[in-house]
Design an enzyme around this catalytic site. Structure first.
Site, short mmCIF file in Angstrom:
data_model
loop_
_atom_site.label_atom_id
_atom_site.label_comp_id
_atom_site.label_asym_id
_atom_site.label_seq_id
_atom_site.Cartn_x
_atom_site.Cartn_y
_atom_site.Cartn_z
N SER A 53 -5.39 22.84 11.91
CA SER A 53 -4.14 23.50 11.54
C SER A 53 -3.39 22.86 10.38
O SER A 53 -2.38 23.40 9.93
CB SER A 53 -3.22 23.60 12.76
N LYS A 200 2.57 18.34 9.01
CA LYS A 200 1.84 19.35 9.78
C LYS A 200 0.76 18.69 10.61
O LYS A 200 0.01 17.85 10.11
CB LYS A 200 1.21 20.38 8.82
N THR A 201 0.70 19.08 11.87
CA THR A 201 -0.32 18.59 12.77
C THR A 201 -1.59 19.43 12.67
O THR A 201 -1.60 20.54 12.14
CB THR A 201 0.17 18.63 14.22
N GLY A 202 -2.67 18.89 13.23
CA GLY A 202 -3.92 19.64 13.36
C GLY A 202 -4.74 19.04 14.48
O GLY A 202 -4.79 17.81 14.62
#
Length: 269
Positions: A53, A200-202
């Site tokens: 993501s 932003k995480t992923g």
């Protein structure tokens, strides 16, 4: 009362230690956004994995540049049956800001469908993003909606930092609006030290060398973005990989660890 406070502190420390014991920090990077100078480089930062993501950041740039996305609150698209619904909070009306904050997969997929494969591929190539492979899973012709989800598209932490530097110095081949609206839509955390973190995480499952999924269902977790204070911007990349199967999302654990780590390292700059 004192003993109760000590007990609470010990429980918190034990929880942090337990988290650390279950995951390795694969890479930590800090890069000066203005000069491109590496300020910190720890771990294995040149191995490519799925962006998961974190790819929503370049997707946001594409969406705003192509005028599919308007601003942080528009368009608001409604959840429909058949959309990815792994999380309960995805089953709602979603805006660009909400999409990035809650990491709503179906909003990404509706965006790429509106772009179409030709335009989608041309953006990825123009951004020089990772290995630029948007073919998707072998034989499934699903790259338009799956390439970044544990599939064909791969990126190293160093390449993540390079993309984010281009985003911040506005050197990507997109409109000024695309830069401004992407910045405005990013999830933010304000640190006590005065730095503002946009990130932003992923999260994804780890893969074996042959591309098959890890049998233990261990995860990798990203947290990527930049920290800003008094006009200075520092790009950061944090990648963790689980040692054993975990119930919580690795991306959120990467973010938690990074937000605990960043104040100390930023304070030394």
């Amino acid at each position: 009362m004192f003993n109760r406070i000590i007990a609470v502190v010990l429980v918190a420390l034990a929880g942090t230690a337990a988290q650390a014991a279950h995951a390795d920090v694969t890479c930590s990077l800090l890069v000066d956004a203005a000069s491109g100078a590496e300020l910190l480089h720890e771990g294995e930062c040149d191995r490519a994995v799925t962006p998961a993501s974190t790819f929503k950041v370049p997707l946001a740039v594409m969406g705003f540049d192509s005028d599919i996305l308007v601003d942080a609150e528009h368009p608001a698209w409604d959840f429909q049956p058949g959309f990815a619904d792994w999380m309960e909070n995805w089953k709602t009306t979603v805006t660009p800001r909400y999409w990035l904050d809650k990491s709503v997969v179906w909003y990404s997929q509706e965006l790429t469908k509106k772009l179409g494969m030709e335009k989608f591929r041309s953006y990825v190539e123009a951004f020089d993003y990772g290995n630029k492979d948007v073919s998707g899973n072998s034989g499934k012709d699903d790259g338009l909606t799956q390439a970044w989800l544990g599939s064909s598209l791969k990126i190293t932490p160093l390449q993540q930092a390079a993309f984010l530097k281009k985003l911040l110095d506005r050197s990507l081949p997109v409109s000024g609006k695309a830069f401004d609206m992407t910045y405005a839509s990013m999830p933010q955390t304000k640190l006590d030290s005065g730095w503002t973190v946009s990130g932003k995480t992923g999260t994804s499952f780890l893969s074996n060398a042959d591309g098959s999924k890890d049998a233990q269902k261990r995860q990798l977790g990203w947290f990527v973005g930049w920290a800003e204070k008094d006009g200075r911007k520092i790009v950061f990349v944090r990648l963790i990989e689980d040692k054993t199967k975990q119930k919580s999302f690795a991306g959120m654990r990467a973010k938690q660890g990074a937000l605990e780590w960043l104040p100390g390292v930023l304070g030394k700059l």
